[in-house]
Design an enzyme around this catalytic site. Structure first.
Site, PDB file in Angstrom:
ATOM      1  N   PHE A  50       0.866  -1.182   0.000  1.00  0.00           N
ATOM      2  CA  PHE A  50       0.000   0.000   0.000  1.00  0.00           C
ATOM      3  C   PHE A  50       0.899   1.226   0.000  1.00  0.00           C
ATOM      4  O   PHE A  50       1.688   1.431   0.918  1.00  0.00           O
ATOM      5  CB  PHE A  50      -0.913   0.029   1.227  1.00  0.00           C
ATOM      6  CG  PHE A  50      -1.808   1.235   1.254  1.00  0.00           C
ATOM      7  CD1 PHE A  50      -3.000   1.233   0.558  1.00  0.00           C
ATOM      8  CD2 PHE A  50      -1.436   2.383   1.931  1.00  0.00           C
ATOM      9  CE1 PHE A  50      -3.826   2.351   0.555  1.00  0.00           C
ATOM     10  CE2 PHE A  50      -2.253   3.504   1.937  1.00  0.00           C
ATOM     11  CZ  PHE A  50      -3.443   3.495   1.242  1.00  0.00           C
ATOM     12  N   ASP A  56       9.647   2.577   0.982  1.00  0.00           N
ATOM     13  CA  ASP A  56       8.495   3.351   1.435  1.00  0.00           C
ATOM     14  C   ASP A  56       8.374   3.172   2.944  1.00  0.00           C
ATOM     15  O   ASP A  56       7.851   2.175   3.429  1.00  0.00           O
ATOM     16  CB  ASP A  56       7.232   2.874   0.726  1.00  0.00           C
ATOM     17  CG  ASP A  56       5.986   3.643   1.165  1.00  0.00           C
ATOM     18  OD1 ASP A  56       6.047   4.356   2.186  1.00  0.00           O
ATOM     19  OD2 ASP A  56       4.948   3.502   0.496  1.00  0.00           O
ATOM     20  N   LYS A  76       3.572  10.961   7.090  1.00  0.00           N
ATOM     21  CA  LYS A  76       2.838  10.726   8.328  1.00  0.00           C
ATOM     22  C   LYS A  76       3.503  11.379   9.533  1.00  0.00           C
ATOM     23  O   LYS A  76       3.338  12.566   9.761  1.00  0.00           O
ATOM     24  CB  LYS A  76       2.603   9.231   8.524  1.00  0.00           C
ATOM     25  CG  LYS A  76       1.681   8.624   7.457  1.00  0.00           C
ATOM     26  CD  LYS A  76       1.190   7.260   7.824  1.00  0.00           C
ATOM     27  CE  LYS A  76       0.360   6.637   6.701  1.00  0.00           C
ATOM     28  NZ  LYS A  76      -0.903   7.339   6.434  1.00  0.00           N
TER      29      LYS A  76
END
Length: 429
Positions: free
Chosen positions: A155, A240, A269
């Site tokens: 994801f 990532d 984030k």
């Protein structure tokens, strides 16, 4: 510690009832989320309070965006100071926060350059663009032929390019046609990566730990093997670390925790401290140096307010002493995973994770992950389900050991509740 008793309502005036807010959301917001029936009005540390005064232990932490908890005083102070000075210049001009933030983040990661963006998806999109441009200008791949190897179950965001190489039918369905140039291989299989690489391959893009998939931790040799494959093929290793990085696993980077250094890091984030959207592509100059003025940009990317908060985030991450957030995740991680292992056979079929991050597979006879999340909510703990009967725990790294035990106690009780409803009381007893 028990979390089953809701706190008394706040004495201050609330802004409305849960039902009113849910009705407004249902009528006026696109239905791209299915939130739990909790409407948060205040938050601090690891706790949130809803509009009716009920308190909940937040064990989702904004999908790791709130690694430092809600309204961390150091981060809030940095934001307040910057709000009184300047919040946005655009990249048409410089700011006194951008250069220092780039330098400090580069130093923290041991790389040379930073490309500032806003969201994790933007960092991934930017990483894809940089890898392709590097492939054309440095590796010599023919124009418009660049390929990138990615992993199934990954994801990386919600843009059309990213969902095009997702293997999640919910993420992909109805959004094609998709961007070409991606080769999907099984996660955890370095040999499959090696077999997928062609002369046109410019990069391998993977999560060191797959978060959305259910906190899937690869075998110990996987990331070193990926590094070897990339070196042998002369392609970039792009990690990532939007969810896995910045302390979640008890380490600055999950990739580095495996003894591996990627060529390109994608961050987001927690980089903005749960206050401002802030993301980055971090690499050495021989990679990020391929970008020239006018070839990529962002109006808000690297804005002074986000960078001021981001600099305070870097200070917190640089503190790897016994009282720092990294040390707390390393200390409490084993506590969490030992407690979860004790629930296997009591409504849990398996769990896995690193640091303060866990994927928990619930016996599907008890219900879906959504049902477990709702049962936990009723006991004062907020989590998120993913893929059937799996739930994730990712509490703020400022959580105390007592609060962590309280969260697992609540999970055990919620499983018992569901087992009783399903006529399987002995299963979770």
């Amino acid at each position: 510690m028990t979390l089953t008793e809701p706190a008394t309502a706040r004495s201050t005036e609330t802004t409305g009832t849960t039902g009113l807010h849910e009705a407004l959301l249902h009528e006026h917001s696109a239905h791209n989320y299915h939130p739990l029936p909790v409407v948060v009005a205040e938050a601090e540390g690891a706790w949130v309070t809803d509009v009716e005064g009920r308190r909940y232990l937040d064990c989702l932490a904004g999908y790791s965006a709130l690694n430092f908890g809600h309204r961390h005083p150091v981060l809030v102070a940095a934001a307040h100071r910057q709000l009184d000075r300047v919040t946005l210049t655009s990249r048409a001009f410089g700011s006194d926060q951008l250069g220092p933030w780039c330098a400090e983040l580069s130093a923290l990661l041991g790389k040379q350059m930073v490309l500032p963006m806003n969201t994790g998806a933007e960092a991934v999109e930017s990483g894809v663009k940089v890898a392709r441009k590097w492939g054309y200008e440095v590796k010599g791949v023919p124009a418009d032929q660049a390929r990138i190897v990615v992993a199934s179950g990954g994801f990386h965001g919600r843009t059309t390019t990213i969902v095009g190489f997702s293997t999640d039918p919910d993420a992909r369905g109805g959004f094609g046609p998709f961007t070409p140039g991606f080769d999907v291989v099984p996660y955890g299989d370095a040999a499959a990566i090696r077999a997928a690489i062609t002369p046109e391959t410019v990069a391998v893009l993977i999560e060191p730990i797959q978060g959305e998939a259910g906190v899937i931790v690869p075998e110990a040799g996987y990331l070193p093997a990926v590094r070897e494959v990339c070196d042998a093929a002369g392609v970039l290793f792009v990690a990532d670390e939007v969810q896995a990085g910045l302390g979640r696993t008890g380490h600055l980077l999950a990739t580095r925790a495996a003894g591996v250094d990627a060529d390109v890091y994608l961050l987001g984030k927690a980089l903005g401290g749960g206050i401002m959207p802030l993301s980055a592509v971090v690499a050495d100059a021989d990679v990020l140096g391929v970008l020239q003025p006018g070839q990529h940009g962002s109006t808000f990317g690297g804005n002074p307010l986000a960078c001021a908060v981001g600099r305070a985030v870097i200070e917190l991450l640089a503190d790897d002493g016994p009282d720092g957030v990294l040390a707390r995740a390393r200390t409490l991680g084993p506590v969490l995973h030992e407690r979860l292992a004790g629930l296997v056979g009591k409504g849990v079929t398996g769990s896995r994770g690193v640091g303060l991050w866990a994927g928990i597979d619930v016996d599907p006879r008890l219900g879906t992950g959504r049902a477990v999340s709702e049962a936990l909510m009723r006991r004062g703990v907020l989590v998120k389900d993913t893929h059937g009967s799996t739930i994730r725990l990712s509490p703020p790294l400022v959580i105390t050991e007592a609060e962590l035990h309280g969260a697992v106690d609540a999970l055990e009780a919620a499983l018992a509740d569901l087992a009783g409803l399903a006529g399987l009381a002995g299963l979770a007893g």
